[in-house]
Structures are given as C-alpha cells and as structure tokens.
Design a protein around this motif. Structure first.
Motif, short mmCIF file in Angstrom:
data_model
loop_
_atom_site.label_atom_id
_atom_site.label_comp_id
_atom_site.label_asym_id
_atom_site.label_seq_id
_atom_site.Cartn_x
_atom_site.Cartn_y
_atom_site.Cartn_z
N ALA A 213 0.69 -1.06 -0.08
CA ALA A 213 0.06 -0.10 -0.21
C ALA A 213 0.79 1.09 0.07
CB ALA A 213 -0.97 -0.11 1.24
N VAL A 214 1.92 1.17 0.73
CA VAL A 214 2.83 2.29 0.91
C VAL A 214 3.74 2.56 -0.45
CG1 VAL A 214 4.88 3.29 1.76
CG2 VAL A 214 3.17 2.46 3.46
N ALA A 215 3.83 1.54 -1.02
CA ALA A 215 4.61 1.60 -2.53
C ALA A 215 3.54 2.37 -3.42
CB ALA A 215 4.91 0.32 -3.03
N THR A 216 2.26 1.98 -3.37
CA THR A 216 1.31 2.29 -4.34
C THR A 216 1.00 3.94 -3.97
OG1 THR A 216 0.17 0.39 -4.47
CG2 THR A 216 -1.15 2.45 -4.89
N VAL A 217 0.94 4.52 -2.56
CA VAL A 217 0.95 5.93 -2.41
C VAL A 217 2.23 6.73 -3.05
CG1 VAL A 217 0.86 7.42 -0.57
CG2 VAL A 217 -0.39 5.45 -0.10
N ARG A 218 3.33 6.18 -2.82
CA ARG A 218 4.35 6.70 -3.62
C ARG A 218 4.33 6.87 -5.00
NH1 ARG A 218 7.90 4.16 0.77
NH2 ARG A 218 8.76 5.74 2.20
N ARG A 219 3.84 5.80 -5.54
CA ARG A 219 3.55 5.71 -7.16
C ARG A 219 2.60 6.74 -7.61
NH1 ARG A 219 0.22 3.06 -10.21
NH2 ARG A 219 -0.64 1.66 -8.38
N LEU A 220 1.55 6.97 -6.86
CA LEU A 220 0.74 7.86 -6.93
C LEU A 220 0.90 9.26 -6.75
CD1 LEU A 220 -2.32 5.57 -6.26
CD2 LEU A 220 -1.65 6.36 -8.49
N LYS A 221 2.18 9.72 -6.16
CA LYS A 221 2.63 11.04 -5.78
C LYS A 221 1.94 11.37 -4.55
CE LYS A 221 4.47 10.87 -9.93
NZ LYS A 221 5.77 10.59 -9.74
N GLY A 222 1.70 10.52 -3.42
CA GLY A 222 1.62 10.76 -2.29
C GLY A 222 2.68 10.81 -1.57
N GLU A 223 2.68 11.03 -0.08
CA GLU A 223 3.71 11.08 0.62
C GLU A 223 3.46 10.25 1.87
OE1 GLU A 223 5.04 14.91 1.93
OE2 GLU A 223 4.42 15.84 -0.23
N VAL A 224 4.60 9.73 2.48
CA VAL A 224 4.73 8.87 3.61
C VAL A 224 5.11 9.49 4.89
CG1 VAL A 224 5.53 6.82 4.77
CG2 VAL A 224 5.09 6.89 2.42
N ARG A 225 4.33 9.87 5.77
CA ARG A 225 5.05 10.76 7.23
C ARG A 225 5.57 9.58 8.19
NH1 ARG A 225 0.23 13.52 10.21
NH2 ARG A 225 0.81 12.24 12.22
N MET A 226 5.23 8.50 8.15
CA MET A 226 5.70 7.59 9.11
C MET A 226 5.43 6.23 8.84
SD MET A 226 5.12 7.43 13.42
CE MET A 226 3.65 6.52 13.10
N GLY A 227 6.56 5.59 8.90
CA GLY A 227 6.47 3.74 8.54
C GLY A 227 6.79 3.74 7.13
N PRO A 228 6.56 2.24 6.95
CA PRO A 228 5.79 1.41 7.44
C PRO A 228 6.41 0.98 8.91
CG PRO A 228 5.82 0.80 5.11
CD PRO A 228 6.85 1.85 5.48
N GLN A 229 5.65 0.49 9.66
CA GLN A 229 6.37 0.02 10.99
C GLN A 229 5.48 -0.97 11.61
OE1 GLN A 229 6.82 3.91 13.21
NE2 GLN A 229 5.79 2.83 14.80
N ASP A 230 6.13 -1.87 12.49
CA ASP A 230 5.22 -2.78 13.14
C ASP A 230 4.85 -2.35 14.52
OD1 ASP A 230 5.91 -5.01 11.08
OD2 ASP A 230 7.85 -5.19 12.16
N SER A 231 3.79 -3.15 14.99
CA SER A 231 3.19 -2.82 16.20
C SER A 231 2.38 -3.96 16.63
CB SER A 231 2.08 -1.52 16.01
OG SER A 231 0.96 -2.01 15.61
N PRO A 232 1.81 -3.87 17.97
CA PRO A 232 1.06 -4.91 18.42
C PRO A 232 -0.40 -5.01 17.66
CG PRO A 232 2.02 -4.08 20.30
CD PRO A 232 2.44 -3.03 19.18
N TYR A 233 -0.52 -3.97 17.11
CA TYR A 233 -1.76 -4.16 16.41
C TYR A 233 -1.94 -4.07 14.81
CZ TYR A 233 -2.54 -1.63 21.03
OH TYR A 233 -2.70 -1.16 22.42
N GLY A 234 -0.84 -4.41 14.29
CA GLY A 234 -0.65 -4.54 12.92
C GLY A 234 0.38 -3.58 12.60
N ARG A 235 0.84 -3.96 11.11
CA ARG A 235 1.90 -3.20 10.47
C ARG A 235 1.21 -1.97 9.71
NH1 ARG A 235 7.13 -3.12 9.10
NH2 ARG A 235 7.84 -2.70 7.04
#
Length: 261
Positions: A213-235
């Motif tokens: 999903a993050v790769a798709t966001v970048r491909r579509l010219k969106g931006e990533v503020r944080m992550g991807p990162q793991d957590s007890p609730y999900g990546r």
C-alpha cells in the motif's frame, strides 16, 4: 442493517479540491469504485468496495477554498440535537449544524476541547458503512491531540464510552469501548511532533499488505509521514494522498509484540 451503537464510528469522508484526482488515487490504492453524487448535494461521491459503501469523497465547494484537504470521521447518534447540546455543555464547539440532509439523515460538525474536528451522524436512509474492518475499508480511528485532560473528560461525557487507558514510556492512549467493544481512541501526540501537525482525527484503512500500500501511495505521488512500522496492532503507516489529506493504512494480521495493558 442493525443500527450503529451510539458513539461508534459510522462513516468517513474526505474533502478534496480535485474530485477526479481523488477518485484516481483512492481507486488505484484501494480498488474502490465510485457513484457520483447529484449537483444538489455538492457532487458528494460515495466509494464502494466489493459493491458495499465504505466512505465518500466530497469536492471543495465555493467558499471552502481555504479549508485544507482532510478526512472526517462521524460518530453515530440516535439524536443529533441532544448530542449537540452535550458537545456544547462539555466544552466543545459546534461548527456546522445540526442539520437535516434530505432523507439521508442529520449531521453536525464539531471541535473538541483539544482542537480536533469530528462529525456526528443520525441515520436516516443512509445507515453508514456497509463494509468495515476488512481490507480496503475503515478499520480504526484515533483522535490525536496535544492536550488530554479536557479531551479525556469530553468524549465520555458526550458518548457512552467505557475507557481503557494505556500508558507506557512511548504511548499515551485511551481506548473507547461501547458495550465492551473497542470502537475508537484518543492518542496523545508526542512532544516531538512537528508544530504543523494539528490536532486531528486519524482514520485507518485496512489493507492486506502495508508495504504494498505504501509503495502504491508513493507511485501515485502521495507522501509517507511515518512507517511502515510494526506494532502489536498491525503493521501500519501514516501517509498523505497527492492532495495533502492524511490517513493511515494498517495490516492488522501482521502484528509484532504484545499490546500494552
């Protein structure tokens, strides 16, 4: 469809200056299809996943040019007028409404004492999510604020929440429960959070693979503020669409560690 319990999230929508660009971005990212709204309702456009409605895209209208692109969360209410009174009585501000939206229902927009904006929806013919907690649909929401004392008193006074507080050296989180089930939460923004990050409601969408999903966001010219990162609730990751609206994507099946108690 059963009525959504009072205080549970029932709908989300995003305000965008370019509706067609938004349809392209979210259609590519989540596989959504769209049903364009009528001119009488501001071309409010519902999005569907597997034929079930999951959210809506709303184009910026005349007079809203200074309103930044943003996702909005709506909490369910059996009586939006009474909820408005409780919001004002307990330190919040109503910004729009309460108002009736034809046969679809009644709504209001409000600001909590910490500065985060949220909506309230009383269902008419529009009952809310037809799909949630599954890939490409709503999964969770957190009210992210810097000041917590008044906010923590506000929400349980407005909605029938049971509160579970989670505190450790990295997290200050209240989980709100309705009938014993977690529905949303309050997250305290860390002190190091940049000043330009304002109090807001963070909407999470479930995905099957966070990294894809993050790769798709970048491909579509969106931006990533944080992550991807793991957590007890999900990546998960916090991202922006290509017009600047912030949201999160999470794969709840890929968990690491034990959830704090």
């Amino acid at each position: 469809m059963a009525a959504v319990p009072e205080g549970a999230p029932c709908w989300v929508d995003v305000l965008l200056p370019d509706l067609e660009a938004g349809k392209h971005f979210y259609g590519e990212l989540f596989g959504w299809t769209f049903q364009e709204g009528e001119a009488d309702f501001g071309y409010y456009t519902q999005a569907f996943s597997e034929g079930k409605n999951v959210c809506a895209l709303a184009p910026t209208m005349e007079g809203q040019e200074d309103v930044p692109p943003a996702w909005s969360l709506y909490f369910a209410s059996p009586d939006v007028q009474q909820t408005a009174e409780k919001i004002r009585r307990h330190g919040g501000v109503t910004l729009m409404g309460p108002m009736k939206v034809d046969v679809f229902g009644s709504m209001l927009m409000a600001k909590d004492p910490g500065g985060a904006i949220f909506g309230v929806w009383q269902a008419g013919s529009h009952k809310g999510f037809e799909k949630k907690y599954e890939p490409n649909s709503f999964g969770w929401a957190e009210v992210c604020v810097r000041e917590t004392e008044r906010v923590d008193a506000f929400y349980p006074a407005v909605f029938p929440y049971e509160v579970q507080s989670i505190r450790d050296e990295t997290v200050d989180l209240n989980i709100w429960k309705v009938d014993g089930k977690p529905v949303a939460g309050r997250f305290k923004l860390p002190e190091a959070t940049p000043a330009e990050i304002k109090p807001q409601v963070m909407v999470y969408f479930v995905v099957s693979d966070c990294d894809d999903a993050v790769a798709t966001v970048r491909r579509l010219k969106g931006e990533v503020r944080m992550g991807p990162q793991d957590s007890p609730y999900g990546r998960f990751a916090i991202v922006y669409d290509q017009q600047g609206a912030s949201f999160s994507v999470i794969d709840p099946h890929t968990t690491v560690g034990e959830a704090p108690v």
